[in-house]
Design a protein around this motif. Structure first.
Motif, PDB file in Angstrom:
ATOM      1  N   ALA A 145       0.836  -1.204   0.000  1.00  0.00           N
ATOM      2  CA  ALA A 145       0.000   0.000   0.000  1.00  0.00           C
ATOM      3  C   ALA A 145       0.872   1.255   0.000  1.00  0.00           C
ATOM      4  O   ALA A 145       0.590   2.223  -0.728  1.00  0.00           O
ATOM      5  N   TYR A 146       1.933   1.225   0.808  1.00  0.00           N
ATOM      6  CA  TYR A 146       2.839   2.371   0.874  1.00  0.00           C
ATOM      7  C   TYR A 146       3.471   2.648  -0.486  1.00  0.00           C
ATOM      8  O   TYR A 146       3.568   3.804  -0.914  1.00  0.00           O
ATOM      9  N   TYR A 147       3.913   1.589  -1.159  1.00  0.00           N
ATOM     10  CA  TYR A 147       4.596   1.777  -2.447  1.00  0.00           C
ATOM     11  C   TYR A 147       3.632   1.971  -3.610  1.00  0.00           C
ATOM     12  O   TYR A 147       4.045   1.960  -4.763  1.00  0.00           O
ATOM     13  N   VAL A 148       2.352   2.173  -3.310  1.00  0.00           N
ATOM     14  CA  VAL A 148       1.401   2.736  -4.268  1.00  0.00           C
ATOM     15  C   VAL A 148       1.138   4.205  -3.919  1.00  0.00           C
ATOM     16  O   VAL A 148       1.231   5.082  -4.775  1.00  0.00           O
ATOM     17  N   ILE A 149       0.836   4.464  -2.644  1.00  0.00           N
ATOM     18  CA  ILE A 149       0.459   5.815  -2.220  1.00  0.00           C
ATOM     19  C   ILE A 149       1.629   6.791  -2.333  1.00  0.00           C
ATOM     20  O   ILE A 149       1.479   7.897  -2.879  1.00  0.00           O
ATOM     21  N   ALA A 150       2.807   6.408  -1.829  1.00  0.00           N
ATOM     22  CA  ALA A 150       3.943   7.337  -1.831  1.00  0.00           C
ATOM     23  C   ALA A 150       4.369   7.716  -3.257  1.00  0.00           C
ATOM     24  O   ALA A 150       4.535   8.913  -3.548  1.00  0.00           O
ATOM     25  N   PRO A 151       4.540   6.760  -4.182  1.00  0.00           N
ATOM     26  CA  PRO A 151       4.885   7.171  -5.550  1.00  0.00           C
ATOM     27  C   PRO A 151       3.791   7.994  -6.236  1.00  0.00           C
ATOM     28  O   PRO A 151       4.094   8.888  -7.026  1.00  0.00           O
ATOM     29  N   ALA A 152       2.525   7.703  -5.914  1.00  0.00           N
ATOM     30  CA  ALA A 152       1.442   8.495  -6.497  1.00  0.00           C
ATOM     31  C   ALA A 152       1.563   9.956  -6.073  1.00  0.00           C
ATOM     32  O   ALA A 152       1.450  10.874  -6.908  1.00  0.00           O
ATOM     33  N   GLU A 153       1.803  10.182  -4.798  1.00  0.00           N
ATOM     34  CA  GLU A 153       1.950  11.554  -4.316  1.00  0.00           C
ATOM     35  C   GLU A 153       3.232  12.187  -4.836  1.00  0.00           C
ATOM     36  O   GLU A 153       3.277  13.395  -5.116  1.00  0.00           O
ATOM     37  N   ALA A 154       4.293  11.381  -4.975  1.00  0.00           N
ATOM     38  CA  ALA A 154       5.543  11.891  -5.536  1.00  0.00           C
ATOM     39  C   ALA A 154       5.349  12.331  -6.982  1.00  0.00           C
ATOM     40  O   ALA A 154       5.865  13.371  -7.409  1.00  0.00           O
ATOM     41  N   SER A 155       4.610  11.540  -7.748  1.00  0.00           N
ATOM     42  CA  SER A 155       4.344  11.889  -9.144  1.00  0.00           C
ATOM     43  C   SER A 155       3.677  13.256  -9.245  1.00  0.00           C
ATOM     44  O   SER A 155       4.021  14.080 -10.096  1.00  0.00           O
ATOM     45  N   SER A 156       2.735  13.510  -8.340  1.00  0.00           N
ATOM     46  CA  SER A 156       2.041  14.797  -8.328  1.00  0.00           C
ATOM     47  C   SER A 156       2.961  15.917  -7.861  1.00  0.00           C
ATOM     48  O   SER A 156       3.040  16.980  -8.490  1.00  0.00           O
ATOM     49  N   ASN A 157       3.689  15.685  -6.758  1.00  0.00           N
ATOM     50  CA  ASN A 157       4.545  16.733  -6.202  1.00  0.00           C
ATOM     51  C   ASN A 157       5.705  17.106  -7.114  1.00  0.00           C
ATOM     52  O   ASN A 157       6.113  18.265  -7.180  1.00  0.00           O
ATOM     53  N   LEU A 158       6.273  16.122  -7.799  1.00  0.00           N
ATOM     54  CA  LEU A 158       7.467  16.376  -8.602  1.00  0.00           C
ATOM     55  C   LEU A 158       7.145  16.881 -10.009  1.00  0.00           C
ATOM     56  O   LEU A 158       8.051  17.190 -10.779  1.00  0.00           O
ATOM     57  N   ALA A 159       5.860  16.994 -10.315  1.00  0.00           N
ATOM     58  CA  ALA A 159       5.484  17.556 -11.625  1.00  0.00           C
ATOM     59  C   ALA A 159       5.914  19.012 -11.757  1.00  0.00           C
ATOM     60  O   ALA A 159       6.066  19.531 -12.864  1.00  0.00           O
ATOM     61  N   ARG A 160       6.142  19.688 -10.627  1.00  0.00           N
ATOM     62  CA  ARG A 160       6.496  21.114 -10.652  1.00  0.00           C
ATOM     63  C   ARG A 160       7.921  21.355 -11.146  1.00  0.00           C
ATOM     64  O   ARG A 160       8.278  22.481 -11.498  1.00  0.00           O
ATOM     65  N   ALA A 216      -8.060   0.372  -9.252  1.00  0.00           N
ATOM     66  CA  ALA A 216      -7.419  -0.921  -8.988  1.00  0.00           C
ATOM     67  C   ALA A 216      -6.237  -0.788  -8.048  1.00  0.00           C
ATOM     68  O   ALA A 216      -5.958  -1.711  -7.271  1.00  0.00           O
ATOM     69  N   TYR A 217      -5.545   0.331  -8.105  1.00  0.00           N
ATOM     70  CA  TYR A 217      -4.330   0.498  -7.296  1.00  0.00           C
ATOM     71  C   TYR A 217      -4.471   1.585  -6.235  1.00  0.00           C
ATOM     72  O   TYR A 217      -4.491   1.301  -5.041  1.00  0.00           O
ATOM     73  N   TYR A 218      -4.584   2.838  -6.676  1.00  0.00           N
ATOM     74  CA  TYR A 218      -4.528   3.939  -5.710  1.00  0.00           C
ATOM     75  C   TYR A 218      -5.704   3.909  -4.742  1.00  0.00           C
ATOM     76  O   TYR A 218      -5.529   4.007  -3.535  1.00  0.00           O
ATOM     77  N   ASN A 219      -6.902   3.770  -5.258  1.00  0.00           N
ATOM     78  CA  ASN A 219      -8.077   3.764  -4.377  1.00  0.00           C
ATOM     79  C   ASN A 219      -8.051   2.570  -3.428  1.00  0.00           C
ATOM     80  O   ASN A 219      -8.413   2.680  -2.255  1.00  0.00           O
ATOM     81  N   ARG A 220      -7.622   1.416  -3.921  1.00  0.00           N
ATOM     82  CA  ARG A 220      -7.544   0.229  -3.071  1.00  0.00           C
ATOM     83  C   ARG A 220      -6.489   0.428  -1.970  1.00  0.00           C
ATOM     84  O   ARG A 220      -6.697   0.042  -0.823  1.00  0.00           O
ATOM     85  N   ALA A 221      -5.362   1.038  -2.333  1.00  0.00           N
ATOM     86  CA  ALA A 221      -4.315   1.296  -1.337  1.00  0.00           C
ATOM     87  C   ALA A 221      -4.809   2.253  -0.257  1.00  0.00           C
ATOM     88  O   ALA A 221      -4.486   2.100   0.927  1.00  0.00           O
ATOM     89  N   ARG A 222      -5.607   3.242  -0.646  1.00  0.00           N
ATOM     90  CA  ARG A 222      -6.164   4.174   0.334  1.00  0.00           C
ATOM     91  C   ARG A 222      -7.094   3.445   1.311  1.00  0.00           C
ATOM     92  O   ARG A 222      -7.126   3.735   2.513  1.00  0.00           O
ATOM     93  N   LYS A 223      -7.859   2.485   0.818  1.00  0.00           N
ATOM     94  CA  LYS A 223      -8.762   1.712   1.688  1.00  0.00           C
ATOM     95  C   LYS A 223      -7.959   0.837   2.651  1.00  0.00           C
ATOM     96  O   LYS A 223      -8.310   0.712   3.830  1.00  0.00           O
ATOM     97  N   VAL A 224      -6.868   0.247   2.141  1.00  0.00           N
ATOM     98  CA  VAL A 224      -5.997  -0.552   3.002  1.00  0.00           C
ATOM     99  C   VAL A 224      -5.381   0.336   4.080  1.00  0.00           C
ATOM    100  O   VAL A 224      -5.280  -0.064   5.254  1.00  0.00           O
TER     101      VAL A 224
END
Length: 493
Positions: A310-325, A377-385
Motif C-alpha cells: 500500500a505504501y509503495y502505491v500511495i507514496a509514488p502516487a503523491e511523488a508523481s504529483s509533487n514532482l510535476a512542478r 485498482a491500485y490507488y483507491n484500493r491502497a487508500r482503503k488498506v
C-alpha cells in the motif's frame, strides 16, 4: 571542556548556562570535526560563517538571560529543508543552484530558539531511498565500520544519522515518510523520533509524499529528542495539515516511570526470515519494559502484511504529483535544447537529466497507478488498506495498549552497493517494520538497544498514541536506560 562536539544537547545546555563553555566554542569544535570528516560525506553544503554569527548571537542571548533550551546548540539540517539563501537541493540535480528566498517553519522555529546552523546534510534524492545511495552528492557513509566495507547509514536521512553518530553536530533534523528517521537512527546507534503527522509543520520542506512526510529530530539521547522536538513543533497557518494542538514540555514528561503501562507486541511483525539477533533483541526489549513495571501484551495488527505494497502505491502516487512542478521553467536545472526542440522536449530532457533512476522509477509508478484505467485498482484500493491499517492501531489503543514495541529494521547496516540495484524491491523491504506508522500517522521512536555479532548497532522502536509524544518519549527513556547503550564507532575517517 574537551570534546565539546561529543556533548549531548542536555549536557551542552547545562554547560552553557553554567558558563563552562560558549556557543562559539561549541560551534568551532563541530566545524573542526566536520572539516576532518570528509570521508563520511555527511555535510554537503557548509555554512561556517552563518554558524559563527548565530553562535555569537546565542552567546549574547545567554548572557542576557534570555536563553531557550536549544540556544547555542549546533545542529545539522537535512537538505530537504529550505533555508533562506542556502543551497537546498533535496540531493537532486534538478534543484542545482536553487537558493530559496524563504525559510522552512521548522528551521525558523530552531533559529528562534537560538540553535546554530552548521550546514546542510546528505540524503537520498527527494528523500526516496533506504541507503542514501540515490543522492546526487554520492552516498553518505556510516561511521560504524567492522571490516573493509563502507556501510550505509540508512536513508533517506543518512547524512543526518552519520553526522550525529560521528559527533559532527549535537543533533540534526530528519524527515520520515516511510521510516527515513527511524531506520538510519537504528543503523547508526542514535535516537530518531517521528512525530505524529501534523505535529511538526511541513511548510518549506521539499515534498516527497505529502500525506506521509513528517519532520523530526535525530539526536544522541531520548532526552535530547524531547528537547529538540519542543523547539521544532508548532501549529502553522502556512501548513493546512498542521494540527492545532498545544506543544507541551516534552522533557518534563520524562519521569522514567511506566509502572502499570501496557505494551503491545504485534505478532504480525514476526516475519519470515527475521534474523535471530533481531528476534532476541525484541524479546530483551520486552523484558526490559516488563522489569520496569509494564505489562507486556501480545496484540494483532492484522493488516500489517498489506502495509508495504500500500505504501509503495500511495507514496509514488503523491511523488508523481509533487514532482510535476520540476519542469525546467521557473527554477533549478534546465536541459540544453537542440534546434527545433519545443516545450515538450524541454520537459522531457530536463526531467531525464535532473532526476536520478530511483526518482524516475517512483514517478513512473505513481503516474501509472493514478492513470484513468488503474486508479481504482491500485490507488483507491491502497487508500482503503491504509484506513484499515489505521483502524488496527485505533483498536489496539482503545483496548488499553499504551505503546507498541517492535524491531526498527530487519537487519543491521549493510554494505553500500550490496543490494542489487536491478531489484529495487529488495531495498524497499528495509521499510517493512516502519511504513505502518506513516500510513497511520502515528508517532514512533527508534532507540539503540544492542549490537549484532559484528558489533553493529541495532534498534527497537516504540509506537505511541496520536499527539502523545511525551508519553512515548517516557517509554523510550525507560528502554534507553535499561539497555544502557553507550557504544560509539571507532574513529577511522
Amino acid at each position: 571542556m574537551s570534546d565539546l562536539n561529543s556533548l549531548t544537547i542536555a549536557q551542552a545546555r547545562d554547560a552553557l548556562r553554567k558558563g563552562e563553555t560558549t556557543a562559539a566554542d561549541l560551534t568551532e569544535a563541530c566545524l573542526l570535526a566536520i572539516d576532518s570528516a570528509g570521508a563520511l560525506n555527511a555535510f554537503v553544503h557548509h555554512t561556517p560563517d552563518m554558524a559563527r554569527q548565530m553562535a555569537q548571537a546565542a552567546d549574547a542571548r545567554i548572557r542576557a538571560g534570555d536563553a531557550a533550551a536549544m540556544t547555542g546548540i549546533p545542529v545539522g539540517i537535512k537538505d530537504v529543508f529550505c533555508v533562506r539563501g542556502v543551497p537546498s537541493q533535496a540531493a537532486s540535480r534538478i534543484l542545482q543552484g536553487f537558493r530559496p528566498e524563504y525559510e522552512s517553519t521548522v528551521t525558523q522555529n530552531l533559529w528562534n530558539a537560538g540553535a546554530v546552523m552548521l550546514g546542510k546534510l546528505n540524503q537520498d534524492e527527494f528523500a526516496m531511498g533506504s541507503a542514501n545511495e540515490s543522492s546526487c552528492y554520492g552516498p553518505a557513509v556510516n561511521p560504524w565500520k567492522v571490516d573493509d566495507r563502507q556501510l550505509t547509514p540508512g536513508g533517506s536521512s543518512g547524512g543526518s544519522a552519520a553526522a550525529v553518530a560521528a559527533d559532527l553536530c549535537l543533533a540534526a533534523t530528519g524527515t520520515d515518510t516511510g521510516g527515513s528517521i527511524r531506520q538510519p537512527a537504528a543503523f547508526t546507534g542514535i535516537v530518531g523520533l517521528k512525530p505524529t503527522y501534523g505535529r511538526v509543520s511541513r511548510w518549506g520542506v521539499i515534498a516527497y509524499a505529502s500525506s506521509l512526510d513528517q519532520a523530526g529530530p535525530m539526536t544522541k539521547t531520548v532526552r535530547d529528542a524531547a528537547i529538540m522536538l519542543g523547539a521544532m513543533a508548532s501549529v502553522d497557518p502556512q501548513d493546512s495539515t498542521s494540527a492545532d494542538h498545544p506543544v507541551p514540555d516534552y522533557e518534563a514528561a520524562l519521569t522514567g516511570d511506566i509502572r502499570g503501562k501496557r505494551i503491545g507486541i504485534p505478532r504480525e511483525y514476526r516475519v519470515d526470515g527475521m534474523p535471530a539477533e533481531i528476534d532476541a533483541l525484541w524479546h530483551q526489549g520486552a523484558g526490559m519494559l516488563r522489569d520496569a513495571g509494564a505489562e507486556i501484551v501480545e496484540i494483532s495488527l492484522p493488516h500489517t502484511k498489506y502495509a508495504l505494497p500500500a505504501y509503495y502505491v500511495i507514496a509514488p502516487a503523491e511523488a508523481s504529483s509533487n514532482l510535476a512542478r520540476y519542469d525546467g521553467v521557473r527554477y533549478g536545472h534546465r536541459a540544453r535544447l537542440g534546434q527545433g526542440d519545443g516545450i515538450t522536449e524541454m520537459y522531457e530532457k530536463t526531467r531525464a537529466e535532473g532526476f536520478g533512476p530511483e526518482v524516475q522509477r517512483r514517478v513512473m509508478i505513481g503516474t501509472y497507478v493514478l492513470s484513468a484505467g488503474f486508479y481504482d485498482a491500485y490507488y483507491n484500493r491502497a487508500r482503503k488498506v491504509r484506513a484499515l491499517i489505521k483502524r488496527d492501531f485505533d483498536h489496539a489503543f482503545a483496548d488499553g495498549i499504551d505503546a507498541i514495541l517492535a524491531p526498527t529494521t530487519p537487519s543491521a547496516a549493510f554494505g553500500l552497493g550490496s543490494v542489487d540495484s536491478s531489484d529495487p524491491v529488495q531495498m524497499y523491504l528495509n521499510d517493512v517494520f516502519t511504513v505502518t506508522l506513516n500510513l497511520a500517522g502515528l508517532p514512533g521512536i527508534s532507540v539503540p538497544v544492542g549490537q549484532d555479532r559484528q558489533g553493529l548497532p541495532l534498534g527497537l522502536q516504540l509506537f505511541g498514541k496520536p499527539f502523545e509524544e511525551g508519553d512515548l518519549l517516557n517509554h523510550a527513556l525507560v528502554l534507553e536506560r535499561a539497555a544502557g547503550f553507550v557504544a560509539k564507532p571507532d574513529r577511522w575517517w
